[in-house]
Structure formats: C-alpha cells, structure tokens
Design a protein around this motif. Sequence first.
Motif, PDB file in Angstrom:
ATOM      1  N   ALA A  97     -36.942  46.623  71.059  1.00 36.83           N
ATOM      2  CA  ALA A  97     -37.530  45.788  70.011  1.00 36.83           C
ATOM      3  C   ALA A  97     -36.441  44.942  69.368  1.00 36.83           C
ATOM      4  O   ALA A  97     -35.346  45.435  69.103  1.00 36.83           O
ATOM      5  CB  ALA A  97     -38.198  46.664  68.954  1.00 36.83           C
ATOM      6  N   GLN A  98     -36.750  43.652  69.117  1.00 38.75           N
ATOM      7  CA  GLN A  98     -35.756  42.758  68.532  1.00 38.75           C
ATOM      8  C   GLN A  98     -35.815  42.861  67.016  1.00 38.75           C
ATOM      9  O   GLN A  98     -36.484  42.090  66.346  1.00 38.75           O
ATOM     10  CB  GLN A  98     -36.009  41.326  68.994  1.00 38.75           C
ATOM     11  N   THR A  99     -35.118  43.825  66.495  1.00 39.29           N
ATOM     12  CA  THR A  99     -35.085  44.037  65.056  1.00 39.29           C
ATOM     13  C   THR A  99     -33.640  44.140  64.618  1.00 39.29           C
ATOM     14  O   THR A  99     -32.724  44.306  65.420  1.00 39.29           O
ATOM     15  CB  THR A  99     -35.827  45.325  64.670  1.00 39.29           C
ATOM     16  N   GLY A 100     -33.421  44.032  63.308  1.00 41.04           N
ATOM     17  CA  GLY A 100     -32.098  44.246  62.761  1.00 41.04           C
ATOM     18  C   GLY A 100     -31.157  43.083  63.004  1.00 41.04           C
ATOM     19  O   GLY A 100     -31.556  41.938  63.219  1.00 41.04           O
ATOM     20  N   HIS A 101     -29.866  43.411  63.021  1.00 43.48           N
ATOM     21  CA  HIS A 101     -28.814  42.398  63.021  1.00 43.48           C
ATOM     22  C   HIS A 101     -27.654  42.881  63.876  1.00 43.48           C
ATOM     23  O   HIS A 101     -27.180  44.006  63.710  1.00 43.48           O
ATOM     24  CB  HIS A 101     -28.363  42.181  61.569  1.00 43.48           C
ATOM     25  N   TRP A 102     -27.207  42.049  64.811  1.00 35.08           N
ATOM     26  CA  TRP A 102     -26.041  42.362  65.628  1.00 35.08           C
ATOM     27  C   TRP A 102     -24.825  41.621  65.084  1.00 35.08           C
ATOM     28  O   TRP A 102     -24.932  40.474  64.619  1.00 35.08           O
ATOM     29  CB  TRP A 102     -26.266  41.922  67.070  1.00 35.08           C
ATOM     30  N   LEU A 103     -23.653  42.271  65.155  1.00 40.61           N
ATOM     31  CA  LEU A 103     -22.405  41.623  64.797  1.00 40.61           C
ATOM     32  C   LEU A 103     -21.314  42.089  65.743  1.00 40.61           C
ATOM     33  O   LEU A 103     -21.468  43.098  66.441  1.00 40.61           O
ATOM     34  CB  LEU A 103     -22.020  41.917  63.344  1.00 40.61           C
ATOM     35  N   TYR A 104     -20.214  41.331  65.765  1.00 42.52           N
ATOM     36  CA  TYR A 104     -19.089  41.692  66.633  1.00 42.52           C
ATOM     37  C   TYR A 104     -17.882  42.060  65.791  1.00 42.52           C
ATOM     38  O   TYR A 104     -17.532  41.360  64.838  1.00 42.52           O
ATOM     39  CB  TYR A 104     -18.723  40.532  67.550  1.00 42.52           C
ATOM     40  N   SER A 105     -17.230  43.195  66.157  1.00 44.23           N
ATOM     41  CA  SER A 105     -16.008  43.636  65.498  1.00 44.23           C
ATOM     42  C   SER A 105     -14.846  43.468  66.462  1.00 44.23           C
ATOM     43  O   SER A 105     -14.768  44.151  67.485  1.00 44.23           O
ATOM     44  CB  SER A 105     -16.121  45.104  65.072  1.00 44.23           C
ATOM     45  N   ALA A 135     -25.541  51.609  61.173  1.00 45.01           N
ATOM     46  CA  ALA A 135     -25.243  51.091  62.503  1.00 45.01           C
ATOM     47  C   ALA A 135     -25.751  52.104  63.514  1.00 45.01           C
ATOM     48  O   ALA A 135     -25.393  53.284  63.452  1.00 45.01           O
ATOM     49  CB  ALA A 135     -23.745  50.877  62.653  1.00 45.01           C
ATOM     50  N   ASP A 136     -26.597  51.660  64.453  1.00 48.59           N
ATOM     51  CA  ASP A 136     -27.224  52.624  65.351  1.00 48.59           C
ATOM     52  C   ASP A 136     -26.961  52.332  66.826  1.00 48.59           C
ATOM     53  O   ASP A 136     -27.543  52.963  67.697  1.00 48.59           O
ATOM     54  CB  ASP A 136     -28.736  52.695  65.095  1.00 48.59           C
ATOM     55  N   ALA A 137     -26.096  51.366  67.141  1.00 50.46           N
ATOM     56  CA  ALA A 137     -25.733  51.125  68.532  1.00 50.46           C
ATOM     57  C   ALA A 137     -24.387  50.425  68.579  1.00 50.46           C
ATOM     58  O   ALA A 137     -24.056  49.634  67.686  1.00 50.46           O
ATOM     59  CB  ALA A 137     -26.793  50.294  69.245  1.00 50.46           C
ATOM     60  N   PRO A 143     -34.996  39.949  74.518  1.00 52.64           N
ATOM     61  CA  PRO A 143     -35.812  41.161  74.678  1.00 52.64           C
ATOM     62  C   PRO A 143     -35.055  42.323  75.305  1.00 52.64           C
ATOM     63  O   PRO A 143     -35.238  43.476  74.896  1.00 52.64           O
ATOM     64  CB  PRO A 143     -36.964  40.690  75.573  1.00 52.64           C
ATOM     65  N   THR A 144     -34.203  42.056  76.282  1.00 57.77           N
ATOM     66  CA  THR A 144     -33.531  43.146  76.991  1.00 57.77           C
ATOM     67  C   THR A 144     -32.020  43.059  76.953  1.00 57.77           C
ATOM     68  O   THR A 144     -31.344  44.012  77.327  1.00 57.77           O
ATOM     69  CB  THR A 144     -33.970  43.167  78.468  1.00 57.77           C
ATOM     70  N   LYS A 156     -29.106  45.881  76.460  1.00 56.40           N
ATOM     71  CA  LYS A 156     -29.442  46.597  75.231  1.00 56.40           C
ATOM     72  C   LYS A 156     -29.839  48.036  75.501  1.00 56.40           C
ATOM     73  O   LYS A 156     -29.789  48.875  74.589  1.00 56.40           O
ATOM     74  CB  LYS A 156     -30.562  45.858  74.485  1.00 56.40           C
ATOM     75  N   SER A 157     -30.237  48.337  76.705  1.00 59.39           N
ATOM     76  CA  SER A 157     -30.563  49.720  77.041  1.00 59.39           C
ATOM     77  C   SER A 157     -29.347  50.456  77.591  1.00 59.39           C
ATOM     78  O   SER A 157     -29.146  51.636  77.324  1.00 59.39           O
ATOM     79  CB  SER A 157     -31.711  49.759  78.058  1.00 59.39           C
ATOM     80  N   THR A 158     -28.500  49.763  78.362  1.00 58.56           N
ATOM     81  CA  THR A 158     -27.310  50.407  78.931  1.00 58.56           C
ATOM     82  C   THR A 158     -26.125  50.374  77.977  1.00 58.56           C
ATOM     83  O   THR A 158     -25.173  51.139  78.131  1.00 58.56           O
ATOM     84  CB  THR A 158     -26.912  49.694  80.229  1.00 58.56           C
TER      85      THR A 158
END
Length: 697
Positions: free
Chosen positions: A41-49, A65-67, A84-85, A100-102
């Motif tokens: 599901a496309q939710t939340g916010h991605w960022l790069y560290s 942070a969950d992934a 989506p993926t 996003k799954s791997t």
Amino acid sequence: MGLPGGLRARAPIAAIVAGCVALVGVAITGGAKPLPGLDLAQTGHWLYSSVLGSAFHIDGSGKQADAQVPVPGLEPGSRVAQGPTHGYVLPPSSVVEFGKSTLSVEKTTPSPANEWPVAVETKGGPYGVYRQAGVVIRLGDAAVRIAVGGRLGDPVATADGRLWLHRIDDGLLCELAPGAVRVSCPIAIPGRHKGSLALTADGPVFVDSADDTVRKVSNAGLGDPARLGVDLPDNAVVAANDVEGKLAILDRPGAKLHLVGPAVAPVSVPLPPGDYVGLASSGSVVALVDKGNRALTTYDGAGRKRDSRPIPGGADHPPVRGQDSRVYVDGADGAHVLVVDPGGEVNDVAVTGDRKPAETPVPVNPPTPETPADRTATGAPPPSSASNEPAGRPVVPVKPKPQPQPQPQPQVAVPASPPGAPRSVGATPGDASASVKWAAAATNGAALTGYRITWAGGEKTVGGGVLTTSITGLANGMAYTFTVSALNRAGAGPAAASNPVTPQASIKVPGAPVGLNVRIKTGDTDANVTWRPAAANGSPITAYHVSWRRADGSGAGSRRVAGSARAHLIEDIGITQPLTVTVLAENSAGRGAAVTVTKQRGDEPSDRSITISRGADTTATGCSPPACAFVHIVMSGFTPGKTLTISCHTEEGVHDSVSRQVGPDGKLSFDEFPQGTVGRAVWISAESVQSKKLVWK
C-alpha cells in the motif's frame, strides 16, 4: 465573484500533489533490530539517510520507521518516490530502484539531468520532474523520458493520474495524460503572467500573481478569472492543495499567510519574522516551516494556529504532503521527522536503523553442550575420574585446560574515496554576478583539497575550506544554475546543483533631469517647461513630477506627467514676478534628485501676430462662389503646444470660434470661417492678439 466550478466548501480532495525536494539526512541513535518488510500500500513517507546509507519508510499513523532499504553512497537529501511495488531514490546523478517487498536494490540508471528532481506520486507513476532541464521521467515498468520543452514550475497531479506542468518561460500550461509519451500544451497564460498551479476539490487551478486572480484549468482552457482579494508578490508560494476549500499562499516579503478563494473573505495571518522555506496542506490544515526560527507551525482554514513545534536539528527542508494526507517535515540533521496529522497535531518521530558494521566481530566459541549421559539420574553431574581413586587418597582437583585467547584483529586501513556531494547548495543573484554558498561535503577518508563550481559559460575552483564564492562576468537577464563538487586526493565527488538565479542590473532611483529650461515671453500668460531625459539607473522612468510657484508663494501647482514626456505647459501663470520650476524623475526604485530653475523675468517681449487673407473658395449655407471663401489665417509667436481659442469677428459681433493647437515653432496656419458678404469687414483674434480688418471682396 465565483470561479467557474468554484472552490467549493471543503470536500475530500482525491488528488496527489508533488512535494518539493527536501534534503534529508538521518542520524544513528544506536543498533536496532532489523525492521520488518512493508506491504504494498502506498502510504506514509519515504526518506533517504546518507548517514545510514538507507532509505526509510515512516508510518505516519503509527509514528515510527517501519522499513529500511540499504542504499549506500548516495548524496544527502536524495528524494524518494514510491510506486505500487517499487521505490525510487532520486539523487541528481541517478535513479536507484528498490523492491518494496524485498527491501533491496534491483537496478540503477542514469538520471536525465544533473539536478534535484521533484517527485510526484500518482496513478500511472511515479514521476521525476527535472524542472530546469524541462524533462519528466515516468518510473516503473513503463519507464519513459519525456521532454516538455522548457523550464518548469512545480507540478501537480490529479487523482486520475494527469500531470499538469507550468512552462514558465513561454507561459504555457501542459498536460501529461496517464500512459502518454508526450505532453500537450493547450493553454496559454495571458501575458505570460507569473503564477503557480494548485489543486482544489474541483481540479487544478492557476493562481496568477500578476493580477491576483485564480482561474480553473481544464482541457478546454482557462476559466474566467476570479479576484482573490489580496495583493500577491511575484514570488508568492502557493500550497499545492487547498485547505478547507481555500488556497494557502505564503507572502514572504509581506510576512503573511493568505487563505483565499472566490466568494469568500480573504484571511491574512501575520507571521513572525523568519526565513520561511515552504508550506504544504493536508487538506484541513496548512503547515509552514520557518528555517530562521527552526519551527513548524500549523494553521486551520480560518487562520487559527493549531500547533507549533521546534524542528530538531534545524529546518532546511520544506514540508511535503504524503499520500495519507499527512504532512511530513524532515529535520536538517536527519534524526527526526515531524508528522502533521490531518487535525494539525504535530508528532516527533525519531528515525533509527541498522548501521553497517565497520568490521566483522570475532566469533566466540560456545561451550560444548552437555548430553543426557553426562548427568546422573538425580540430575547432578557425574563424579570426576578422581572419585575412582583408592579410598583415603586425596582427591586432586583437575585444572581446566587453558583456552587460547582471541587475538586482537589488526585494523584494516580503509582506502580513501572521492568526497560526497556538498550540501545545501544555494545561489543569490547580483548585478552581472551571483554569490554561491554550500555546506561542507563528507571527506570520505581524505582531506578536501578544493571545490569546483561550474555554470553555463565557465568554472572556478576554490580551496577545500571555502564554503562561499562570488561569480562575476555573468549576463544580466539570463538564468544560471551552479553545480558544486568537492575534491580530494582520490578524485572529484558528485556535484550538487543550486537553485536557478537570474542576475539583474542594480536598480537605483533615477538621476536628475538634464537641461531644464523655462520659456515665457513678457506679456504672455503661459510658461513652457522643457528638459532632457534623466538617467534611468536600471529601471525605466515611469513619470516626471513638475512643480512651480511664484516668488510670493502664489500660483503654486504640480503635475505628474508620463515618463516619455519632455515638456509641460504651465498655463495662466504669467511672469509678473520670479517663477520657480522644479522637475524630478521617478522609477520603480523611487524618486530621484530634483533640478530647479527660477525664471527672474520674461524672455524677449511678445511678438505674437495674426495675419489674414482670402483663402480657398468654398460653399456653405447662404454662401456660394465666387464671393464665398475661407479666411486664410497665419499666426506666429504663440506658445508652442498650447491650444488656443480663435475667434472670427464682423461688425455684427463674433461670427464663430474654433480651437487649434499651436505648433512646436509657435506658428499656426489654416483656412477656416467661410465668408460671402462682399464689402463687410472681418478680423481674427486669439489671446488678446487681433489681426487687421479685411474688407471682403
């Protein structure tokens, strides 16, 4: 006044909006358990560290942070877009795709332009929009590069996946339909006005900062303009989504937040002094980031403050809206993300993850496990072999065999690598120049030896301790983007690009008008004032201001004339006493120095004259040839440019009158006043000057 289709009262906005590029770095707070995978599901916010060398997913509802996806070696501040993926990390130099799954990187491709893109997450995407290059890339299985044809403003995307783009140089609005491989640009903005795209409950709109209006945008063109009721600066920043049915607009010069819309009274919220880097709307609240005060503040659609929080580590990055209708603000130090819930409440989420170990720890051998045979039926260890010795013989304890101690591992020297990209590169325009500044790049094992700055038409190298430089010899009116890369003994690191700037000639108030002169003949009533142009000093002359007064203060007056004017006629002033006249010029920077002349006395006595004769034959009521003809009138010595009332007289009185303007040489010649009565005297007068009488023949 209403906008066609209207900015309706708040309705759910089923639209996804591009966030501005944010520079993100995430600090390490300690070792952590591996983070779980993420559903699709496309939710939340991605960022790069760049510190952890990973992309992180922030769950806005769970405030954690969950992934985590390891993506080492990219520039700080790289934007992350999700489909989506797959997810996509977007540094200036490349596109890094991960599953996003791997939660692992699958491929890396070059970017179409060396600049920070805007990421757009929408149906059929996501997209990367490279605004300076005028290029859009669609990411995913149907990846494609699309040239738009010019520099772009911030894009918006509707819920059905249509991407709208503002081509700022030629004032066109362009549409990229889902699945399309080229854009169409069906809409021309009137006068190529400056402005911004935004989304409302009824679809995209264009906010025109030149005439302070908003127009609906559709394939059919622009709707009718609706007044916003506020004076917007050219650099107004418009939130990409509305807030409770109103457009949220940041007026940086005026330090105000405007909440406006057609048919509603505008709300203007005064803001405290600060350096505001951007705003974003969740739909029900708007969030503003103040870099100067390191603060995040939220307001509702009525302009009421909902929450205010300090931003841990500083505020370098504008807020972005996630697909979950939350607003996310990344701290400058990367250790925290502030999450703005739809109601305006702000929550602080600490970002943690696994640091990649610097060396492999030495394993410690575990003790040999016991077997069931090693214990007695009672569970006690069996007696040692010493217990089988003859009775009475002392039992000598068996010393454990010494175990070899692990030897310390020699530290392996890490070879130096080229430095990282400079952070926070920015540029400020000047007069044929620009100032460029940046924050230090990561050294990566070797001291920095310099920074290389490049731009269209040149490059420059400065020392490794220098963080700002001035670029001269630029062309005024031309846009420049500067790239900065760091150097060490291992080579050059990746470049980071500045914001585009356009040098302009410095604007000052105009100089004084030249050659001011006042001419008025003795006995005349009008004074003719002339001058030559003032120096514009970088901005066109918009007006001249002429003022005058007699020596005793009487007859004072003033007049504003056009910037193209070079003369002004002061009527009915006379020269019975000294006359003082002042003229000054005005441009966008203000009014310049004045020049003043005092006319002590009139010029040579008036030599005005009117001469008449029989003119061309004509036909008029009750008058026909050969007796009927015009009076030919020749006038000289009158005030140039003045409009005179000229009258024709006979013994019966004033026959007729006309108005004519005197030529620049003070002369006037024309035929007028048909006459046909033979033997009658006729004469002409103007301004108390009278011709000789002519007996008509």
